[in-house]
Design a protein around this motif. Sequence first.
Motif, mmCIF file in Angstrom:
data_model
loop_
_atom_site.group_PDB
_atom_site.id
_atom_site.type_symbol
_atom_site.label_atom_id
_atom_site.label_comp_id
_atom_site.label_asym_id
_atom_site.label_seq_id
_atom_site.Cartn_x
_atom_site.Cartn_y
_atom_site.Cartn_z
ATOM 1 N N GLU A 1 0.818 -1.221 0.000
ATOM 2 C CA GLU A 1 0.000 0.000 0.000
ATOM 3 C C GLU A 1 0.852 1.271 0.000
ATOM 4 N N LYS A 2 1.933 1.265 0.790
ATOM 5 C CA LYS A 2 2.755 2.472 0.892
ATOM 6 C C LYS A 2 3.491 2.770 -0.404
ATOM 7 N N ALA A 3 3.797 1.718 -1.162
ATOM 8 C CA ALA A 3 4.567 1.916 -2.392
ATOM 9 C C ALA A 3 3.683 2.192 -3.598
ATOM 10 N N LEU A 4 2.428 1.762 -3.519
ATOM 11 C CA LEU A 4 1.562 1.865 -4.693
ATOM 12 C C LEU A 4 1.100 3.292 -4.952
ATOM 13 N N PRO A 5 1.166 3.726 -6.194
ATOM 14 C CA PRO A 5 0.577 5.027 -6.527
ATOM 15 C C PRO A 5 -0.941 4.899 -6.562
ATOM 16 N N SER A 6 -1.612 6.027 -6.419
ATOM 17 C CA SER A 6 -3.066 6.033 -6.512
ATOM 18 C C SER A 6 -3.452 6.543 -7.894
ATOM 19 N N TYR A 7 -4.470 5.924 -8.471
ATOM 20 C CA TYR A 7 -4.909 6.281 -9.811
ATOM 21 C C TYR A 7 -6.382 6.660 -9.817
ATOM 22 N N GLU A 8 -6.717 7.561 -10.696
ATOM 23 C CA GLU A 8 -8.109 7.850 -11.025
ATOM 24 C C GLU A 8 -8.181 7.963 -12.540
ATOM 25 N N LEU A 9 -9.081 7.218 -13.137
ATOM 26 C CA LEU A 9 -9.262 7.223 -14.573
ATOM 27 C C LEU A 9 -10.727 7.553 -14.834
ATOM 28 N N PHE A 10 -11.007 8.697 -15.471
ATOM 29 C CA PHE A 10 -12.392 9.109 -15.676
ATOM 30 C C PHE A 10 -12.488 9.944 -16.944
ATOM 31 N N ARG A 11 -13.722 10.297 -17.301
ATOM 32 C CA ARG A 11 -13.934 11.055 -18.531
ATOM 33 C C ARG A 11 -14.646 12.363 -18.252
ATOM 34 N N ILE A 12 -14.326 13.332 -19.084
ATOM 35 C CA ILE A 12 -15.020 14.605 -19.069
ATOM 36 C C ILE A 12 -15.445 14.915 -20.505
ATOM 37 N N ASP A 13 -16.230 15.944 -20.648
ATOM 38 C CA ASP A 13 -16.613 16.379 -21.992
ATOM 39 C C ASP A 13 -15.338 16.798 -22.734
ATOM 40 N N PRO A 14 -15.026 16.169 -23.890
ATOM 41 C CA PRO A 14 -13.802 16.535 -24.617
ATOM 42 C C PRO A 14 -13.688 18.029 -24.888
ATOM 43 N N ALA A 15 -14.825 18.707 -24.979
ATOM 44 C CA ALA A 15 -14.795 20.154 -25.247
ATOM 45 C C ALA A 15 -14.224 20.932 -24.070
ATOM 46 N N MET A 16 -14.182 20.294 -22.878
ATOM 47 C CA MET A 16 -13.700 20.977 -21.679
ATOM 48 C C MET A 16 -12.224 20.712 -21.392
ATOM 49 N N ILE A 17 -11.570 19.924 -22.268
ATOM 50 C CA ILE A 17 -10.142 19.629 -22.056
ATOM 51 C C ILE A 17 -9.329 20.920 -22.015
ATOM 52 N N ALA A 18 -9.704 21.889 -22.857
ATOM 53 C CA ALA A 18 -8.972 23.159 -22.894
ATOM 54 C C ALA A 18 -9.030 23.875 -21.553
ATOM 55 N N SER A 19 -10.145 23.731 -20.829
ATOM 56 C CA SER A 19 -10.272 24.369 -19.513
ATOM 57 C C SER A 19 -9.314 23.747 -18.504
ATOM 58 N N VAL A 20 -9.059 22.438 -18.663
ATOM 59 C CA VAL A 20 -8.124 21.759 -17.759
ATOM 60 C C VAL A 20 -6.695 22.195 -18.054
ATOM 61 N N ILE A 21 -6.407 22.403 -19.329
ATOM 62 C CA ILE A 21 -5.042 22.796 -19.710
ATOM 63 C C ILE A 21 -4.782 24.259 -19.374
ATOM 64 N N GLY A 22 -5.720 25.136 -19.712
ATOM 65 C CA GLY A 22 -5.539 26.554 -19.454
ATOM 66 C C GLY A 22 -4.623 27.216 -20.460
ATOM 67 N N LYS A 23 -4.536 28.537 -20.362
ATOM 68 C CA LYS A 23 -3.703 29.302 -21.286
ATOM 69 C C LYS A 23 -2.232 28.934 -21.099
ATOM 70 N N ALA A 24 -1.612 28.459 -22.186
ATOM 71 C CA ALA A 24 -0.195 28.063 -22.181
ATOM 72 C C ALA A 24 0.100 27.018 -21.109
ATOM 73 N N GLY A 25 -0.929 26.227 -20.766
ATOM 74 C CA GLY A 25 -0.725 25.164 -19.781
ATOM 75 C C GLY A 25 -0.748 25.625 -18.347
ATOM 76 N N SER A 26 -1.225 26.844 -18.104
ATOM 77 C CA SER A 26 -1.162 27.405 -16.750
ATOM 78 C C SER A 26 -2.049 26.637 -15.765
ATOM 79 N N THR A 27 -3.254 26.256 -16.188
ATOM 80 C CA THR A 27 -4.182 25.585 -15.268
ATOM 81 C C THR A 27 -3.696 24.195 -14.894
ATOM 82 N N ILE A 28 -3.268 23.428 -15.886
ATOM 83 C CA ILE A 28 -2.817 22.064 -15.589
ATOM 84 C C ILE A 28 -1.564 22.087 -14.716
ATOM 85 N N LYS A 29 -0.728 23.089 -14.923
ATOM 86 C CA LYS A 29 0.466 23.220 -14.083
ATOM 87 C C LYS A 29 0.076 23.500 -12.633
#
Length: 708
Positions: A559-587
């Motif tokens: 348990e201590k060594a294992l990474p935690s994962y989440e795999l899910f979907r969003i509206d593809p049109a909203m991917i830009a909101s996650v990335i943000g201008k020049a990658g600012s939001t995702i950073k």
Amino acid sequence: MNHKIDINGYVEEFDFDKVAKQSNGAVLYRINDTVILATVVMGDEPIEEEFLPLMVQYIEKAYAARKIPGGFVKRETKPGDFETLTSRIIDRSIRPLFPKGFCYPVQMTLFVLSVDEKTDLQVAALNAASAALYVSDIPVDEPIYAVRVGSVDGKFVLNTQEESTLDLFVAGTKDNIVMIEMKSNSSIDISSVDAIAEPAMATVVLQKNNAIAEEKLLEAIAFAKEAIVNGCNAYLQNFAKSKKEPKEVVLKEEKVDEEIYSFIEQNLNEQVKAALLEMSKSERALGLAKIAKEVAQEKGWDQNLVEKVLAEYKKRIVRELILKERKRVDGRKLDEVRPITIETNILPSVHGSCLFTRGQTQALVVTTLGGDKDSQMFELLTKDHAQSESFMVHYNFPGFSVGEAKPIGAPGRRELGHGNLAKRALESSLVANETVRLVSEILESNGSSSMATVCGGCMALRATGLEMTELIAGVAMGLITEGNEYAILTDIIGLEDADGDMDFKVAGSRSGITAMQMDIKLGGINMNILEDALMQAKKARMHILDLMEEAENKIVLNEKALPSYELFRIDPAMIASVIGKAGSTIKKIIEKFDVTIDLDRDKGVVKLAGDSKESVGEAKKYIENLTKNETPPSFKEGGIYRGKVSKIVDFGAFVEIDGYEALLHISKISKQRVNSVSEYLQEGDEIEVVVLSQKGKKVELATKEFLQ
């Protein structure tokens, strides 16, 4: 001489005596727009050792696809994995064609000169190699032909480019099969597609394992055999005038010194049997060496000659014990698997591990989980862009595993081949396309280390908690045959491999076979023996799966060594909101929650990974809120609000006001230069902030101190 032949619905063109005329045999082979030059050259003198020194090199020329090699050196250098594996396939297929006792050096070279996407390069290369060898003056009496069989909508098809649940590569003469490679391909599980229709949050589609039942696989091989017979007959009928007169060669007969052989047979039969039946692998070698030394000293014979004769006598005894007494040197029944132990997660700091021991074969297999950026990038001649491989299996075979004193170097053809076989066996059972690296360290070897890699690899995957459609086990089968008599051996050891007639590896689940590889030392194998071997392998596989299921129930995750994962979907049109201008939001998200983020722009799939389950969950919640179509609270520009610092990052602090997190940039904390946010603020601090502006979801804050 040019030949255009329609074979199984494909037009294949062969030009003999046009290029590379100083070779013993050469062909310019064309199918579709793919052109391959295949040449074969034989050395003038045989080597002293009694084996065939055959070397096959399959080389893809970048210009064949209108490319210039990438990297610093603009020429073809080290062969890629596909080239190495293709060379190995050709070698294993044509080796049985050479007459017994042929020990001349043979170099076969294949250049891909022109290529198109419609052609199966491995099939084309092997058929070109077969044609060049058959028309040469090397004394090979018959050609082989290769096909790839797929299954589309439940029907077998030849050399298809369509998506197929079966990948079966078969090579053979007109009478016998000489080589088989097979894997099952995963497909989308239609039953889990409902949620995917919604562009909002949904679970990623699961994959379906298409393991094939033994009976169905035999049908596919029979389908391949019919096409192979067509190909071989076409070669025999059309190439007669192009075939050169065979060279006169000296074939090394398996002559043994009759005096020494007779002495061993009459005086040492029981001692040899005792060494074989009563000793372990290492003791057996020492025991036989001791017998040879004593005989040489007693009779005044050359010790090397005695050892050579003793090896032949030992081979005869091993085969007779199996065929006549149905007895194996380690005391097992013909269909018995060696004792197995399975230990999982013995390495506390890795994601998952398994120590799989079967008799004197032992594999330590380790799983490492990664993100999309950790996948292996590689290039294919027929593709314009680099491809990525998310499931990697690396097999290592150090010298100490067989008691040899030699340094560890780069992986050879055998290591690449065994790793590829294990990969083919396991990959279709993985549910989601995670980035996974399996490394198999062979710690001890006495037969079937590739199948130990399959079993240990499956358990190492499960030891991380990765979901699989089914457990996968593998077993190596052997064959001893004399005349009409034959015996099939389950879970062969090294001695049975060396003195036997077949190495047949079968991997699969309870549902069926996921991967198979067969090499035959005879001229080929008939379908009846093949069917018996498959059914005996199935029995062994079920036994091994029983043991693996018991071990699976005892897995304790790291348990201590294992990474935690989440795999899910969003509206593809909203991917830009996650990335943000020049990658600012995702950073900001990456730094705020200490996670890695992989995005699929087309499907809207978001994959989060991090060491903390809590932080990954918070990041998921943050992205969900960010990508909802709801607007945040409306803040008054210039308004003063009391908020709570929720997270400190290098470039500022996230402040929660009225249930919404906004960024207080480091440059807006104080009029003085701020080198470290933590000098001014700590998580949990309550502060008053001023809303400078709000543009949609983006809220810009400043401290009162900054504005004074």
